[in-house]
Enzyme design. Structure first.
Site, PDB file in Angstrom:
ATOM      1  N   SER A 198      24.208  18.538 -41.524  1.00  0.00           N
ATOM      2  CA  SER A 198      24.432  17.094 -41.618  1.00  0.00           C
ATOM      3  C   SER A 198      23.194  16.407 -42.200  1.00  0.00           C
ATOM      4  O   SER A 198      22.806  16.698 -43.324  1.00  0.00           O
ATOM      5  CB  SER A 198      24.811  16.533 -40.242  1.00  0.00           C
ATOM      6  OG  SER A 198      25.306  15.223 -40.330  1.00  0.00           O
ATOM      7  N   GLU A 332      35.694  18.208 -41.257  1.00  0.00           N
ATOM      8  CA  GLU A 332      34.513  17.455 -40.808  1.00  0.00           C
ATOM      9  C   GLU A 332      34.911  16.104 -40.211  1.00  0.00           C
ATOM     10  O   GLU A 332      34.358  15.635 -39.220  1.00  0.00           O
ATOM     11  CB  GLU A 332      33.574  17.198 -42.003  1.00  0.00           C
ATOM     12  CG  GLU A 332      33.089  18.420 -42.741  1.00  0.00           C
ATOM     13  CD  GLU A 332      31.805  18.976 -42.182  1.00  0.00           C
ATOM     14  OE1 GLU A 332      31.320  18.455 -41.165  1.00  0.00           O
ATOM     15  OE2 GLU A 332      31.288  19.954 -42.773  1.00  0.00           O
ATOM     16  N   HIS A 447      33.132  18.367 -37.723  1.00  0.00           N
ATOM     17  CA  HIS A 447      31.702  18.229 -38.009  1.00  0.00           C
ATOM     18  C   HIS A 447      30.887  18.717 -36.813  1.00  0.00           C
ATOM     19  O   HIS A 447      31.167  18.362 -35.669  1.00  0.00           O
ATOM     20  CB  HIS A 447      31.392  16.759 -38.288  1.00  0.00           C
ATOM     21  CG  HIS A 447      30.003  16.504 -38.791  1.00  0.00           C
ATOM     22  ND1 HIS A 447      29.533  17.014 -39.975  1.00  0.00           N
ATOM     23  CD2 HIS A 447      28.964  15.792 -38.255  1.00  0.00           C
ATOM     24  CE1 HIS A 447      28.288  16.619 -40.174  1.00  0.00           C
ATOM     25  NE2 HIS A 447      27.920  15.890 -39.140  1.00  0.00           N
TER      26      HIS A 447
END
Length: 547
Positions: A198, A332, A447
């Site tokens: 991320s 995600e 995610h």
């Protein structure tokens, strides 16, 4: 007998001499019960407080005697998004952690340096979340770090005193410390892999472009993030700095007065400013990530982390020529579904708010409206979205915030080094984030779900401990990552699956799932949809690299 006692004492209280002084660590146990050495809370920079607040970090000063490296150092003050609470921490947070199975300088063990994510406003490198045990079984040294977050790390005033990117320069200083000292922990200073997820993945790709980071690493792994995402780079950061002061109760138009005031504010009060300083448009568009890396002005006598737009650097080939492993999770956007549903009325009435910021700020209102209608048609069949359209919402949020910009970086990355692409699609009890959110009807991995397959933590280990199938999955995925760190190839030995490099011609990728297989043209139609939109907005896009 005395010599044996000395050896036993060393194993219980390992001491390493680095360039700056001596460090005493601890001995921990690997998953198989064998020992490894843990050195936590190693200070790599001077306390960035007082006059050093918001500035680039300075290297830690040498010390006398032996410093304990038993416990983690303080985390940066932050608003923890997992617990929805403030973590006071300390602005004196520049520390890192080293985990190794050997302290012999001759061992030359490959090194993996992890940069944590968390939207540049939360997180740390602590072992409670990022335990090294899964990687240690592959004979890897693992390093994790803390760096300054939110305003402390990313305030920008466009002045020599506060040019921005202090948090990224923290990361650079940590990498310099590793390059200089890792040999004393048995590491190979010429075989260092940086990896992150991320915001950490965006950081990795920024380091590939920054002149400050060149020569500090030999390979890169970027999971679920790219420096090309609009959430990864600051928009009008000086204006936000003045709004930050106003949110804290101080109104000024003088930049020097602004700096003096912000330096006087206790560190923990500088958290959550990303939320408090949103414009009306930002409240409706995109992720709440605004205290992020920025394009710096050049000032004489200073090192700049980033002075050009990442797109321009990629197009000019100004990027580290190192092997790259890059990819994303299949769904995600699951973590954004509930937030999207809360704003359904707004999106249905005005779909232009679904257009990413980097396009919204450059096209006409007419074109913006057209783009919004295109998105509504492509993802939702032109109909108003309902709370039952969870899969379509997850796909849209996946592509908007992660997927396309990862592919865009991949395509514009000009390198002779090999590139490997993956799509993480495991769905097991280890998908902790997805399971907490509870959207079981949405297919794919959410995610941050991949992190629980890579790092040991008390919470995830309870799920894995008595499950042989999950143990095998964890072992395989961490082996891919470790083999890439060792050789630049995630499948260097024959006999199993061969993960072939990505090329613009073949577009091959590895599907990481229960049915693991090599395939090509990942998310082809979705990539082409966004590519046409960026092309129509006059932005460099994937098609540029194939002309």
């Amino acid at each position: 007998m005395k010599l044996k006692n000395v050896e036993n004492k060393q194993r219980k209280n390992p001491v390493v001499t680095v360039k700056q002084g001596k460090l005493k660590g601890a001995v921990k146990k690997c998953l198989d019960g064998s020992p490894y050495y843990s050195f936590k809370g190693i200070r790599y920079g001077q306390p960035p407080v007082g006059e050093l607040k918001f500035k680039a970090p300075l290297p830690v000063k040498p010390w006398e005697g032996i410093r304990d490296a038993i416990e983690h150092g303080p985390v940066c003050p932050q608003y923890n998004l997992d617990f929805i609470d403030f973590v006071e921490g300390s602005d004196d947070c520049l520390s890192l952690n080293v985990y190794t199975k050997s302290l012999q300088p001759s061992s030359k063990i490959p090194v993996m340096v992890y940069i944590h994510g968390g939207a540049f406003l939360t997180g740390s490198g602590n072992a409670e979340t990022f335990g090294p045990e899964y990687f240690l079984q592959h004979d890897i040294i693992v390093v994790t770090m803390n760096y300054r977050l939110e305003a402390l790390g990313f305030l920008c005033l466009d002045t020599p005193e506060v040019p921005g990117n202090a948090g990224m320069k923290d990361q650079v200083l940590a990498l310099r410390w590793v390059k200089e000292n890792i040999t004393m922990f048995g590491g190979d200073s010429d075989n260092i892999t940086i990896f992150g997820e991320s915001g950490g993945a965006a950081s990795v790709t920024f380091h590939m472009l920054s002149p400050m980071s060149q020569g500090l690493f030999n390979k890169s792994i970027a999971q679920s993030g790219s420096c090309l995402s609009c959430w990864a780079i600051a928009h009008k950061p000086v204006e936000r700095a003045f709004r930050s002061a106003k949110a804290l109760g101080m109104i000024t138009k003088d930049v020097n007065e602004l700096l003096e005031y912000l330096r006087s504010v206790p560190a923990h009060e500088l958290t959550r400013l990303a939320f408090k300083t949103r414009t009306q448009d930002e409240k409706l568009r995109g992720l709440t990530m605004y205290c992020t890396p920025t394009i710096e002005k050049k000032f004489e006598g200073q090192e700049q982390f980033l002075t050009e737009d990442p797109i321009d650097l990629l197009l000019a080939g100004k990027v580290s020529n190192v092997p790259l492993l890059i990819g994303h999770n299949s769904a995600e956007g699951i973590f954004m579904v509930n937030d999207h549903i809360k704003r359904l009325e707004i999106f249905n009435k005005d779909p232009s708010y679904m257009v990413p910021r980097d396009l919204a700020i450059t096209v006409s209102k007419e074109k913006l409206d057209e783009f919004g209608q295109r998105i509504k048609q492509f993802y939702f069949g032109g109909k108003d979205v309902t709370k039952d359209d969870t899969q379509a919402i997850a796909d849209f949020q996946t592509d908007l915030n992660f997927m396309y910009q990862i592919h865009r970086f991949l395509h514009l990355f000009q390198s002779t080094a090999p590139v490997f692409l993956y799509n993480f699609d495991y769905e097991t009890d280890l998908n902790v984030v997805k399971n907490v959110i509870g959207l079981d009807n949405v297919k794919g991995a959410c995610h941050a779900d991949d992190l629980f397959y890579l790092f040991h933590s008390k919470k995830s280990w309870k799920i894995v401990e008595d499950n042989d199938r999950l143990k095998k999955i964890v072992y395989q995925i961490t082996k891919f990552w470790a083999d890439f760190a060792k050789t630049g190839n995630p499948t260097p030995t024959k006999g199993g699956i061969e993960w072939r490099p990505y090329t613009s011609a073949t577009k091959e990728y590895l599907l990481l799932s229960q049915d693991m297989k090599l395939s090509n043209n990942l998310n082809k139609e979705r990539v082409e949809f966004w590519d046409k939109m960026y092309a129509d907005a006059g932005k460099p896009c994937i098609a540029v690299s194939s002309l």
